[in-house]
Design an enzyme around this catalytic site. Structure first.
Site, short mmCIF file in Angstrom:
data_model
loop_
_atom_site.label_atom_id
_atom_site.label_comp_id
_atom_site.label_asym_id
_atom_site.label_seq_id
_atom_site.Cartn_x
_atom_site.Cartn_y
_atom_site.Cartn_z
N ASP A 262 0.65 -1.25 0.13
CA ASP A 262 0.08 -0.10 0.00
C ASP A 262 1.01 0.88 0.25
O ASP A 262 2.10 1.09 0.57
CB ASP A 262 -1.17 -0.36 1.32
CG ASP A 262 -2.06 1.07 1.25
OD1 ASP A 262 -3.09 0.73 1.20
OD2 ASP A 262 -2.07 1.78 0.41
C1 GLC Z 1 -4.37 4.89 0.06
C2 GLC Z 1 -4.81 3.15 0.67
C3 GLC Z 1 -5.45 2.36 -0.48
C4 GLC Z 1 -5.29 2.84 -2.38
C5 GLC Z 1 -4.35 3.41 -1.94
C6 GLC Z 1 -3.42 3.47 -4.44
O1 GLC Z 1 -3.41 5.09 0.91
O2 GLC Z 1 -5.05 2.37 1.28
O3 GLC Z 1 -6.65 0.76 -0.47
O4 GLC Z 1 -6.17 1.87 -3.36
O5 GLC Z 1 -3.56 4.19 -1.05
O6 GLC Z 1 -3.91 4.96 -3.52
#
Ligand code: GLC
Length: 737
Positions: A262
């Protein structure tokens, strides 16, 4: 391209080019005219490294993606296309209801169809991968991301997540599908205190029994990518957790696709305190077989040295790069890097009548009728006072509808005034008065800061609301949580409606007229007073592009509400976590032999929620009778046939979600007091009487024991059948070894 072709590319890549494939940067690094440097200094990245990155985050639009891809390929020695990944969670230009509402439809087939529509829109905008669905089990409404979940039950969420993955990846070879990246692996929804990014401490037993099956349902449905979560699992953050990613996901579940961390989660291993620096963090994540580093300075600045020094093996690096190349190959990008994306195709596939009609179908079924004393559906001859800050608002699509075309959102006012000749509208108050809690997001709130701080403006709004309430026979109020008070980072300590919304509600009460309260929000909210003094309560969630039209059709009776909540609504924050499939405890209230003081209860309030899982009203009413089992004793390898009669006792047709739960009276580990094992959304005609059967099979009765083996243990069971998790119709049966 075949495997040999991919291997040839891999073998001809320099180590810099290999590392590049494992990097994901966001759009600001790529202006589209050239691979210009965005805030590279922030991450200490130079031009050359940027030209190697394997994927780009949250850039979309045919024109933009084609431009970047073209420029990118010109600079790529081996013509390896770049991947465009995006948060198309439940919405592209057309926004479906946010996932808590999607769960409330209890209609996996419809969800699959609607996600296929979203995939068509987003893929025509050049997007290859979506970071969706979110498969986190949630039981704490203080956690803002409840909005992105399908609720508190493992079985229901598994059916929904399966449908979403199938919808995104339907006939994958066609160019109108998306790679589904299931997230956040694993256990992210169990953050302590409901505070986002907080510690998670779940036993392996609870993970296998309650959380893992939902992620696994995505893998079994063919999800081609997985995203690791921010939180710890048994003291080790998921993104550096070898047991979780290499052992469970890859070895036990056989997943050999790409895994992405993430946002900045690799670097955050340092802040967790399990890596001493970003180089150490890179080594930890790579050794856990996390392939792509999203937007962090770890892989891009340290992985090459780690491989050259032998801390990370060449084999590990090659395996990770190969998984990324295979993902690009699965999308056919080596044959057609542009995947027949064009500005015309994008226009043809986006916000079409068909797409809007699908979103309307979904929002019709996502909305939940919580209370109704007969005031709904509204009588045509009634004068309606439509009051409240969401009645004519377009920001009802949820925080993750980042690509949605707000102009296309249908407001309740716009659609209701077409249906109700005598309607007077007043905003009554602003959706938000206090911007502090929104921080930088306040800029996105679509509120006029001067106005909300101008007492005369608020007095004026209230006085027009009073005029409307004076005029109306029925007062329809639109109140609730703003979409930016929900979602990622939207953890809340208080779940009440904003005080100024409650004040408006109390003004409405002084008119002693029927009140219909429509509540927007991304989570279960505290509705005690609202429910007590409203004649009808509708929970709209964030109903999306067609939400206003759906609410209109429900208010006037063109649509018979069928939504069922997938998360218990607590009476107060003190009850949290409150969920239906809890364990008995040694001192169950109402059953224990101990005095009433010394049982599992609160001395200052009830245990049960205000509204239980699976609850929702309709305009029709279906009764269950003749509940029978074809036998009382089921052998381990047999199944049970359950039969019953459904009778629609009204002259109104509608959809009823029949639900069946089991309670395993005793096992080698504790078993939930009830556990959903099946459901079916059944369309009943007016006055229809229908015989219905379903089967209880071994799959419904197995569970993980303390050795983490999936077992079915003989014993006594009770089957419950009804229309919510509190249902009373029950039958006992025995499973014999
Ligand atoms: C965010 C979220 C995740 C998302 C990613 C990209 O922090 O936790 O769900 O897909 O970043 O935006």
């Amino acid at each position: 391209m075949n495997k040999e072709g991919l291997e040839t590319i891999l073998n001809n890549l320099s180590i810099d080019e290999k590392v590049g494939q494992l990097i994901q940067l966001s759009g600001e690094f790529f202006s589209g005219d050239e691979l210009s440097i965005g805030p590279a200094s922030k991450l200490g990245i130079d031009d050359e490294k940027i030209s190697y990155v394997g994927s780009i985050l949250n850039v979309s639009g045919a024109e933009q993606t084609l431009k970047i891809q073209k420029k990118y390929l010109e600079n790529s020695r081996h013509k390896i296309p770049v991947l465009f990944m995006n948060d198309v969670i439940y919405a592209y230009k057309t926004a479906l209801p946010s996932p808590l509402g999607l769960g409330a439809t209890w209609n996996p087939k419809l969800i699959e169809k609607s996600f296929n529509m979203i995939a068509r829109e987003a893929s025509s905008a050049g997007i290859h991968v979506t970071f969706s669905p979110m498969a986190d089990l949630v039981r704490d409404p203080r956690w803002g991301r409840v909005a992105e979940s399908t609720g508190e039950d493992t079985f229901l969420s598994s059916q929904m997540i399966k449908a979403m993955v199938r919808g995104f990846q339907n006939n994958f070879e066609a160019n109108n599908s998306l790679v589904s990246c299931v997230k956040h692996f694993a256990g992210y929804g169990a953050a302590e205190g409901g505070r986002d990014y907080n510690t998670v401490d779940l036993s392996k037993w609870r993970l296998f029994q309650e959380h893992f099956p939902i992620y696994k349902s995505a893998i079994d449905a063919g999800a081609k990518m997985v995203m690791t979560s921010f939180n710890t699992i048994e003291g080790i953050p998921s993104t550096g957790n070898e047991w979780l990613v290499k052992d469970v996901l890859r070895k036990q579940w056989g997943f050999n696709g790409a895994v992405i961390a993430d946002y900045a989660a690799v670097a955050e291993l340092v802040y967790h305190g399990v890596a001493k620096d970003f180089s150490d963090a890179a080594a930890l994540a790579m050794n856990a077989s996390v392939d792509i580093d999203m937007k962090s300075p770890s892989y891009i600045n340290h992985l090459k040295k780690l491989v050259e020094s032998g801390v990370v093996s060449h084999e590990l690096l090659d395996a990770a790069v190969m998984r990324v190349l295979e993902l690009k190959n699965a999308l056919g990008l080596f044959e057609d890097p542009f995947r027949n994306v064009s500005v015309d195709t994008e226009k043809r596939n986006t916000l079409t009548k068909e797409n809007l009609s699908i979103s309307k179908e979904v929002s019709d079924e996502s909305i939940v009728l919580l209370e109704n004393n007969g005031v709904l559906p509204l009588k045509k001859d009634k004068k309606i006072a439509l009051v409240g800050p969401y009645a004519d608002a377009k920001d009802i699509v949820g925080m993750w509808a980042i690509n949605t075309d707000f102009k296309s959102v249908v407001t309740l006012k716009t659609s209701l005034e077409k249906e109700v000749p005598n309607l007077v509208y007043s905003k009554g108050t602003e959706s938000v008065l206090d911007l502090k809690s929104f921080g930088k997001l306040a800029a996105l709130l679509r509120v006029n800061e001067k106005e909300i701080n101008n007492p005369d403006h608020l007095v004026k709004l209230l006085s027009t609301a009073k005029e409307a309430m004076e005029y109306g026979d029925v007062i329809v109020l639109t109140l609730g949580e703003h979409m930016l008070a929900s979602g990622e980072g939207g953890s809340r300590q208080h779940l009440d409606l904003p005080q100024h919304h409650i004040d408006l509600f109390n003004v409405a009460r002084t008119y002693n007229k029927p009140i219909v309260s429509i509540i927007y929000g991304g989570r279960p909210l505290l509705l005690d007073e609202i429910s007590k003094y409203s004649d009808a309560v509708i929970f709209a969630g964030f109903p999306g592009t067609s939400g206003g039209a759906s609410l209109t059709d429900i208010l006037v009776g063109k649509v018979n509400p069928s939504g069922k909540i997938t998360m218990s609504f607590p009476r107060n924050v003190g009850q949290i976590p409150v969920y239906y499939n809890h364990f008995s405890t040694g001192r169950p209230m109402g059953k224990s032999s101990h005095s009433e003081r010394f049982v599992s209860r609160y001395i200052d309030g009830p245990n049960d929620p205000q509204y239980p899982f699976g609850y929702g009203l309709s305009y029709h009413d279906v009764k269950i009778s003749n509940l029978k089992l074809n036998k009382q004793i089921m052998k381990l390898n047999e199944s049970l046939e359950v039969s019953l009669t459904l009778t629609n006792v009204t002259n109104i047709k509608g959809k009823s979600t029949l639900q069946w739960y089991i309670h395993d009276h005793f096992g080698s580990v504790v078993r939930p007091v009830r556990q959903l094992v099946g459901f079916d959304k059944i369309e009943m005609k007016e006055k229809e009487v229908r015989d219905y059967t379903f089967r209880i099979t071994q799959r419904d009765l197995v569970f993980y024991n303390s050795n983490l083996d999936l077992v079915l243990e003989p014993g006594e069971f009770t089957l419950f059948v009804g229309f919510d998790s509190d249902c009373k119709n029950s039958m006992k049966f025995t499973v014999e070894g």
